[in-house]
Design a protein around this motif. Sequence first.
Motif, mmCIF file in Angstrom:
data_model
loop_
_atom_site.group_PDB
_atom_site.id
_atom_site.type_symbol
_atom_site.label_atom_id
_atom_site.label_comp_id
_atom_site.label_asym_id
_atom_site.label_seq_id
_atom_site.Cartn_x
_atom_site.Cartn_y
_atom_site.Cartn_z
ATOM 1 N N ALA A 114 6.901 6.914 -17.823
ATOM 2 C CA ALA A 114 6.338 5.722 -17.189
ATOM 3 C C ALA A 114 7.296 5.221 -16.108
ATOM 4 N N ILE A 115 6.728 4.684 -15.030
ATOM 5 C CA ILE A 115 7.503 4.147 -13.911
ATOM 6 C C ILE A 115 6.898 2.796 -13.534
ATOM 7 N N THR A 116 7.753 1.800 -13.346
ATOM 8 C CA THR A 116 7.287 0.486 -12.905
ATOM 9 C C THR A 116 8.022 0.098 -11.629
ATOM 10 N N HIS A 117 7.257 -0.244 -10.599
ATOM 11 C CA HIS A 117 7.823 -0.694 -9.322
ATOM 12 C C HIS A 117 7.544 -2.173 -9.123
ATOM 13 N N TYR A 118 8.534 -2.904 -8.643
ATOM 14 C CA TYR A 118 8.315 -4.232 -8.076
ATOM 15 C C TYR A 118 8.793 -4.157 -6.634
ATOM 16 N N SER A 119 7.907 -4.419 -5.691
ATOM 17 C CA SER A 119 8.237 -4.236 -4.276
ATOM 18 C C SER A 119 7.629 -5.391 -3.475
ATOM 19 N N PRO A 120 8.397 -6.457 -3.220
ATOM 20 C CA PRO A 120 7.824 -7.668 -2.626
ATOM 21 C C PRO A 120 7.598 -7.623 -1.123
ATOM 22 N N MET A 121 8.384 -6.862 -0.391
ATOM 23 C CA MET A 121 8.319 -6.922 1.072
ATOM 24 C C MET A 121 7.658 -5.711 1.714
ATOM 25 N N ALA A 122 7.637 -4.587 1.030
ATOM 26 C CA ALA A 122 7.084 -3.354 1.597
ATOM 27 C C ALA A 122 6.619 -2.461 0.455
ATOM 28 N N LEU A 123 5.833 -1.458 0.798
ATOM 29 C CA LEU A 123 5.344 -0.543 -0.228
ATOM 30 C C LEU A 123 6.475 0.330 -0.766
ATOM 31 N N PRO A 124 6.475 0.651 -2.049
ATOM 32 C CA PRO A 124 7.405 1.668 -2.544
ATOM 33 C C PRO A 124 7.146 2.983 -1.811
#
Length: 273
Positions: A114-124
């Motif tokens: 499993a992978i979790t991304h948090y990316s507030p300003m741009a796409l991962p």
Amino acid sequence: MTTHHRSPATTLRTWILGRELRHLMTNAGHTNNTLARHLGWLPSTLSRYLNGQRHIPPADLVHLLIACGHTNRSDRDQLLALAADHHTPHHWHDHHDTGLYANTLYDLEHDCSAITHYSPMALPDILHTPEHHRALLATTPLVPADTIPARLATHRARAAILTGAAPPTVTVILTDLALHTTPQDQLRHLHTLATHPNITIHVLPHPHLAAPHLAAPFQLLHTTSRRTVLHLPLHNSHLYTEQPHTIRAYETLLAHLHPHTHPFDHHTLRVFA
């Protein structure tokens, strides 16, 4: 009768070192058996080093590098330092000084359930289309032009895990601020990815970014060889850590954010397209 179980990688840094040595071995045209025979080691000993299951002594590390024809002094010193501090629960590197560790994120992601991304300003970047990723690399002053082809190849290999065989569960939290700056073809690609059963994309309204601790992106990697690893991208550098209290803090942050999000769906696509 005593039963012996094969142990997982001993530490994050031992695992990363083993992956780097495996890349060097492969690039030199060796297999595990041919390299072990060349060094006069048991194949099982070499395998444990490459899998991060055993700490490699400095002398063995130097012999392995010489056998692989890898005599770059800077790389040798960095690998020796990584081996010497193998119990340190984090690893930081900068692509500017060495070609080492270019595949660390690829290796970790391919070892994930499993992978979790948090990316507030741009796409991962793993969600980028090849065209969008190429355009961003070409306009980034931190990326030397001669490294772009290799970076694109690594990106393709990383992105392939999203829809490949037995893909990890991927959860992404974006903000509408990130979507405002995303090209339409990239938005359509996001919508296509969100239709896959293993991929969930959430959108967070950007007023929640008023808190300073919400401004930086991060990634939680739930690996099979190690415990959960936190990845913090820092411009052209990367920090990886498996400190439990740090992991728990970021997991708490995600739990706090999730109730404020909404799914990326047809309506979201129409709003930002």
